[in-house]
Each structure stands twice: as structure tokens, then as C-alpha cells.
Design a protein around this motif. Structure first.
Motif, PDB file in Angstrom:
ATOM      1  N   GLU A 126       0.822  -1.210   0.000  1.00 21.14           N
ATOM      2  CA  GLU A 126       0.000   0.000   0.000  1.00 21.14           C
ATOM      3  C   GLU A 126       0.855   1.259   0.000  1.00 21.14           C
ATOM      4  O   GLU A 126       0.454   2.281  -0.561  1.00 21.14           O
ATOM      5  CB  GLU A 126      -0.933   0.014   1.217  1.00 21.14           C
ATOM      6  N   SER A 127       2.022   1.209   0.619  1.00 23.74           N
ATOM      7  CA  SER A 127       2.883   2.399   0.683  1.00 23.74           C
ATOM      8  C   SER A 127       3.302   2.861  -0.710  1.00 23.74           C
ATOM      9  O   SER A 127       3.434   4.066  -0.960  1.00 23.74           O
ATOM     10  CB  SER A 127       4.116   2.114   1.539  1.00 23.74           C
ATOM     11  N   THR A 128       3.495   1.930  -1.635  1.00 27.11           N
ATOM     12  CA  THR A 128       3.848   2.282  -3.013  1.00 27.11           C
ATOM     13  C   THR A 128       2.693   3.024  -3.678  1.00 27.11           C
ATOM     14  O   THR A 128       2.890   4.043  -4.343  1.00 27.11           O
ATOM     15  CB  THR A 128       4.183   1.008  -3.817  1.00 27.11           C
ATOM     16  N   VAL A 129       1.485   2.524  -3.470  1.00 30.83           N
ATOM     17  CA  VAL A 129       0.306   3.162  -4.066  1.00 30.83           C
ATOM     18  C   VAL A 129       0.080   4.533  -3.439  1.00 30.83           C
ATOM     19  O   VAL A 129      -0.259   5.501  -4.132  1.00 30.83           O
ATOM     20  CB  VAL A 129      -0.929   2.261  -3.913  1.00 30.83           C
ATOM     21  N   ARG A 130       0.284   4.662  -2.135  1.00 31.42           N
ATOM     22  CA  ARG A 130       0.100   5.956  -1.473  1.00 31.42           C
ATOM     23  C   ARG A 130       1.104   6.992  -1.977  1.00 31.42           C
ATOM     24  O   ARG A 130       0.792   8.182  -2.097  1.00 31.42           O
ATOM     25  CB  ARG A 130       0.213   5.804   0.043  1.00 31.42           C
ATOM     26  N   PHE A 131       2.314   6.556  -2.249  1.00 35.02           N
ATOM     27  CA  PHE A 131       3.337   7.452  -2.800  1.00 35.02           C
ATOM     28  C   PHE A 131       2.867   8.004  -4.148  1.00 35.02           C
ATOM     29  O   PHE A 131       2.972   9.210  -4.420  1.00 35.02           O
ATOM     30  CB  PHE A 131       4.649   6.680  -2.966  1.00 35.02           C
ATOM     31  N   PHE A 132       2.310   7.149  -4.984  1.00 35.03           N
ATOM     32  CA  PHE A 132       1.764   7.568  -6.274  1.00 35.03           C
ATOM     33  C   PHE A 132       0.621   8.556  -6.066  1.00 35.03           C
ATOM     34  O   PHE A 132       0.579   9.625  -6.701  1.00 35.03           O
ATOM     35  CB  PHE A 132       1.290   6.339  -7.045  1.00 35.03           C
ATOM     36  N   VAL A 133      -0.310   8.230  -5.181  1.00 34.80           N
ATOM     37  CA  VAL A 133      -1.464   9.094  -4.935  1.00 34.80           C
ATOM     38  C   VAL A 133      -1.015  10.471  -4.466  1.00 34.80           C
ATOM     39  O   VAL A 133      -1.536  11.500  -4.925  1.00 34.80           O
ATOM     40  CB  VAL A 133      -2.413   8.462  -3.896  1.00 34.80           C
ATOM     41  N   ARG A 134      -0.042  10.505  -3.581  1.00 34.48           N
ATOM     42  CA  ARG A 134       0.431  11.784  -3.046  1.00 34.48           C
ATOM     43  C   ARG A 134       0.956  12.689  -4.152  1.00 34.48           C
ATOM     44  O   ARG A 134       0.664  13.889  -4.186  1.00 34.48           O
ATOM     45  CB  ARG A 134       1.518  11.527  -1.997  1.00 34.48           C
ATOM     46  N   HIS A 135       1.698  12.127  -5.086  1.00 35.80           N
ATOM     47  CA  HIS A 135       2.263  12.943  -6.155  1.00 35.80           C
ATOM     48  C   HIS A 135       1.211  13.331  -7.191  1.00 35.80           C
ATOM     49  O   HIS A 135       1.260  14.442  -7.736  1.00 35.80           O
ATOM     50  CB  HIS A 135       3.453  12.223  -6.793  1.00 35.80           C
ATOM     51  N   VAL A 136       0.258  12.444  -7.455  1.00 35.09           N
ATOM     52  CA  VAL A 136      -0.848  12.811  -8.344  1.00 35.09           C
ATOM     53  C   VAL A 136      -1.619  13.989  -7.754  1.00 35.09           C
ATOM     54  O   VAL A 136      -1.913  14.975  -8.443  1.00 35.09           O
ATOM     55  CB  VAL A 136      -1.792  11.610  -8.576  1.00 35.09           C
ATOM     56  N   ASP A 137      -1.945  13.889  -6.487  1.00 33.23           N
ATOM     57  CA  ASP A 137      -2.701  14.959  -5.834  1.00 33.23           C
ATOM     58  C   ASP A 137      -1.931  16.278  -5.874  1.00 33.23           C
ATOM     59  O   ASP A 137      -2.518  17.346  -6.106  1.00 33.23           O
ATOM     60  CB  ASP A 137      -3.014  14.580  -4.389  1.00 33.23           C
ATOM     61  N   GLU A 138      -0.644  16.220  -5.665  1.00 38.43           N
ATOM     62  CA  GLU A 138       0.137  17.464  -5.675  1.00 38.43           C
ATOM     63  C   GLU A 138       0.192  18.077  -7.073  1.00 38.43           C
ATOM     64  O   GLU A 138       0.079  19.299  -7.219  1.00 38.43           O
ATOM     65  CB  GLU A 138       1.551  17.230  -5.152  1.00 38.43           C
ATOM     66  N   LEU A 139       0.353  17.254  -8.103  1.00 35.98           N
ATOM     67  CA  LEU A 139       0.343  17.782  -9.467  1.00 35.98           C
ATOM     68  C   LEU A 139      -0.986  18.466  -9.760  1.00 35.98           C
ATOM     69  O   LEU A 139      -1.023  19.514 -10.422  1.00 35.98           O
ATOM     70  CB  LEU A 139       0.597  16.655 -10.477  1.00 35.98           C
ATOM     71  N   HIS A 140      -2.070  17.888  -9.271  1.00 36.24           N
ATOM     72  CA  HIS A 140      -3.386  18.494  -9.472  1.00 36.24           C
ATOM     73  C   HIS A 140      -3.504  19.809  -8.700  1.00 36.24           C
ATOM     74  O   HIS A 140      -3.985  20.814  -9.239  1.00 36.24           O
ATOM     75  CB  HIS A 140      -4.472  17.517  -9.033  1.00 36.24           C
ATOM     76  N   GLN A 141      -3.042  19.805  -7.469  1.00 35.70           N
ATOM     77  CA  GLN A 141      -3.095  21.027  -6.657  1.00 35.70           C
ATOM     78  C   GLN A 141      -2.268  22.151  -7.275  1.00 35.70           C
ATOM     79  O   GLN A 141      -2.627  23.330  -7.158  1.00 35.70           O
ATOM     80  CB  GLN A 141      -2.602  20.723  -5.242  1.00 35.70           C
ATOM     81  N   ARG A 142      -1.213  21.797  -7.949  1.00 33.47           N
ATOM     82  CA  ARG A 142      -0.350  22.800  -8.589  1.00 33.47           C
ATOM     83  C   ARG A 142      -0.863  23.217  -9.962  1.00 33.47           C
ATOM     84  O   ARG A 142      -0.254  24.033 -10.637  1.00 33.47           O
ATOM     85  CB  ARG A 142       1.081  22.256  -8.693  1.00 33.47           C
ATOM     86  N   GLY A 143      -1.974  22.635 -10.391  1.00 33.92           N
ATOM     87  CA  GLY A 143      -2.571  23.009 -11.661  1.00 33.92           C
ATOM     88  C   GLY A 143      -1.893  22.406 -12.870  1.00 33.92           C
ATOM     89  O   GLY A 143      -2.092  22.876 -13.996  1.00 33.92           O
ATOM     90  N   LEU A 144      -1.142  21.328 -12.684  1.00 29.30           N
ATOM     91  CA  LEU A 144      -0.392  20.721 -13.786  1.00 29.30           C
ATOM     92  C   LEU A 144      -1.125  19.553 -14.438  1.00 29.30           C
ATOM     93  O   LEU A 144      -0.803  19.169 -15.563  1.00 29.30           O
ATOM     94  CB  LEU A 144       0.992  20.280 -13.292  1.00 29.30           C
ATOM     95  N   ILE A 145      -2.087  18.954 -13.719  1.00 30.81           N
ATOM     96  CA  ILE A 145      -2.972  17.949 -14.318  1.00 30.81           C
ATOM     97  C   ILE A 145      -4.405  18.290 -13.914  1.00 30.81           C
ATOM     98  O   ILE A 145      -4.639  18.956 -12.899  1.00 30.81           O
ATOM     99  CB  ILE A 145      -2.618  16.507 -13.901  1.00 30.81           C
ATOM    100  N   ASP A 146      -5.357  17.817 -14.719  1.00 27.97           N
ATOM    101  CA  ASP A 146      -6.755  18.119 -14.432  1.00 27.97           C
ATOM    102  C   ASP A 146      -7.395  16.989 -13.621  1.00 27.97           C
ATOM    103  O   ASP A 146      -6.715  16.040 -13.192  1.00 27.97           O
ATOM    104  CB  ASP A 146      -7.527  18.413 -15.715  1.00 27.97           C
ATOM    105  N   ALA A 147      -8.700  17.079 -13.409  1.00 30.71           N
ATOM    106  CA  ALA A 147      -9.407  16.107 -12.572  1.00 30.71           C
ATOM    107  C   ALA A 147      -9.480  14.730 -13.200  1.00 30.71           C
ATOM    108  O   ALA A 147      -9.867  13.760 -12.536  1.00 30.71           O
ATOM    109  CB  ALA A 147     -10.816  16.616 -12.271  1.00 30.71           C
ATOM    110  N   GLU A 148      -9.124  14.612 -14.478  1.00 28.46           N
ATOM    111  CA  GLU A 148      -9.099  13.319 -15.162  1.00 28.46           C
ATOM    112  C   GLU A 148      -7.685  12.757 -15.263  1.00 28.46           C
ATOM    113  O   GLU A 148      -7.461  11.744 -15.918  1.00 28.46           O
ATOM    114  CB  GLU A 148      -9.701  13.472 -16.560  1.00 28.46           C
ATOM    115  N   GLY A 149      -6.737  13.425 -14.639  1.00 30.47           N
ATOM    116  CA  GLY A 149      -5.358  12.951 -14.673  1.00 30.47           C
ATOM    117  C   GLY A 149      -4.617  13.321 -15.942  1.00 30.47           C
ATOM    118  O   GLY A 149      -3.517  12.799 -16.200  1.00 30.47           O
ATOM    119  N   ARG A 150      -5.181  14.234 -16.730  1.00 29.90           N
ATOM    120  CA  ARG A 150      -4.510  14.675 -17.963  1.00 29.90           C
ATOM    121  C   ARG A 150      -3.705  15.941 -17.703  1.00 29.90           C
ATOM    122  O   ARG A 150      -4.140  16.797 -16.918  1.00 29.90           O
ATOM    123  CB  ARG A 150      -5.533  14.975 -19.063  1.00 29.90           C
TER     124      ARG A 150
END
Length: 218
Positions: A178-202
Motif C-alpha cells: 500500500e505504501s507504493t500506491v500511497r506514494f503515487f497518490v500523493r504525487h498525483v494529488d500534488e500535481l493536481h493542486q499545482r494546476g499541472l494535471i486536471d481532474a481526469e489525470g490529464r
């Protein structure tokens, strides 16, 4: 470099397990990370060639679409990014990764050698790159992780084998944890918060890129 290669015959199990964890309501990953992962996982198995001329040409066009100048020469005599141009006589995945670096770098660091992060793996004028390093080691590592994932999502957007970079850059190391998946989630969320990806992960500029590539109506 892949720390622990995943055999091709194990990949379906690994991808399914990663997705199952993301989709589990108890895990609370949310739809964004699941959408981003599915975009990457959809590039497995790799149906066509890797680092083809078309893939390189698309990567160069991606740089130009963002206003980034390029130079068709290898970086191993100087810098991958010298503050002015990306050198593009490298693999397509490296070019896309470098575009992601430019997108993530603070504007005041874009005129610096290798974005003020210190020398990248392709840079040979390492002393000069170190002289302009502005971030701590920990800050550089964090930005590199963000750059890695954004570049992978751009590869998926371009129809390139994003899953290979996802593996090469060890996003699935210990995929069963699970720690590997959480690491991925954390970085996805941060990219979204920074406006670099949208709500669909693009990537947020992906639709403009797609419009630019679409042939004009007759």
C-alpha cells in the motif's frame, strides 16, 4: 534504472493489484489517482515501437507548443537544458521528461543550467551546472519525482509507452505494498493542486495540444 524488474508475465497481476488498491473505497484514494493510473496502465502491453522517429518528432513538437526552444544535438557535450534550449538528440522519453522539468520549474529557475537542480544524467558540464544549483538535495529529489510522473502522464497523452517510464522510474517498485500506491497518490494529488494535471489525470495543456495536432476542417 529499474531496481526490481517485473517480468512481463507478472505485469497483468501487478497492474490489477495496483488498480484494485486505488479503487478500494477503504483506501480513499479518490477518482483522480485512479484515472491517472488507468491512463498509464492502458499503454501496456506496448503495441508498437519504442523511441521511434514519430515519437521523437511528437516530443519535439510538444516542447515547441509550450514555447520551449530545442536544438538537435546530443546533450552529452554540454547540458540537457542550458537555460535556453532542450537538446533533442536523445530518446523521446527524455525529451518529454525535460518538457515536464520546464513546466515544473519556477520561472526564475528556467534560465539556469538544468533548471537550478544541479547536473542531470545527460549533462557533462557538471561543475557549471552545480554552480547554479538553487535547491537542496531533498527539494531536488521531490521536484524530480513530480517531473517523472508529469512526464509519464504526458507520454500517455501522446500515445507513447508511458508504462515503460513508469517501470523504469520505479513507480511500481514493491507494487504489492500500500505504501507504493500511497506514494503515487500523493504525487498525483500534488500535481493536481499545482494546476499541472486536471481532474481526469490529464496534463492541463493537453486539450490545447490535441487541438493543435488535429487537422483543420476542409
Amino acid at each position: 534504472m529499474i531496481l526490481t524488474p517485473i517480468p512481463a508475465e507478472v505485469m497483468p497481476e501487478a497492474l490489477a493489484a495496483f488498480e484494485k488498491t486505488l479503487a478500494d473505497p477503504a483506501f480513499q484514494a479518490g477518482p483522480l489517482a485512479l484515472a491517472a493510473f488507468r491512463r498509464i496502465a492502458a499503454t501496456w502491453p506496448v503495441p508498437g515501437g519504442v523511441d521511434t522517429p514519430d515519437q521523437r518528432a511528437d516530443a519535439v513538437r510538444l516542447a515547441h507548443a509550450h514555447g520551449i526552444d530545442t536544438l538537435d544535438e546530443p546533450p552529452n557535450t554540454s547540458f540537457m537544458w542550458d537555460g535556453k534550449v532542450i537538446r533533442t538528440d536523445v530518446e523521446a522519453t527524455v525529451i518529454v521528461h525535460e518538457v515536464a522539468h520546464w513546466l515544473l520549474a519556477a520561472p526564475e529557475r528556467r534560465p539556469l543550467y538544468d533548471y537550478g537542480l544541479g547536473p542531470g544524467p545527460e549533462t557533462t558540464r557538471r561543475k557549471e551546472a552545480r554552480s547554479q544549483q538553487k535547491l537542496t538535495f531533498e527539494e531536488c529529489m521531490h521536484e524530480e519525482q513530480q517531473t517523472s510522473l508529469l512526464g509519464i502522464l504526458w507520454e500517455a497523452e501522446l500515445g507513447q509507452p508511458a508504462i515503460l517510464a513508469f517501470l523504469e522510474q520505479n513507480w511500481m517498485e514493491h507494487w504489492e505494498r500500500e505504501s507504493t500506491v500511497r506514494f503515487f497518490v500523493r504525487h498525483v494529488d500534488e500535481l493536481h493542486q499545482r494546476g499541472l494535471i486536471d481532474a481526469e489525470g490529464r496534463p492541463t495543456t493537453a486539450r490545447a495540444w490535441a487541438d493543435q495536432r488535429r487537422p483543420a476542417a476542409a
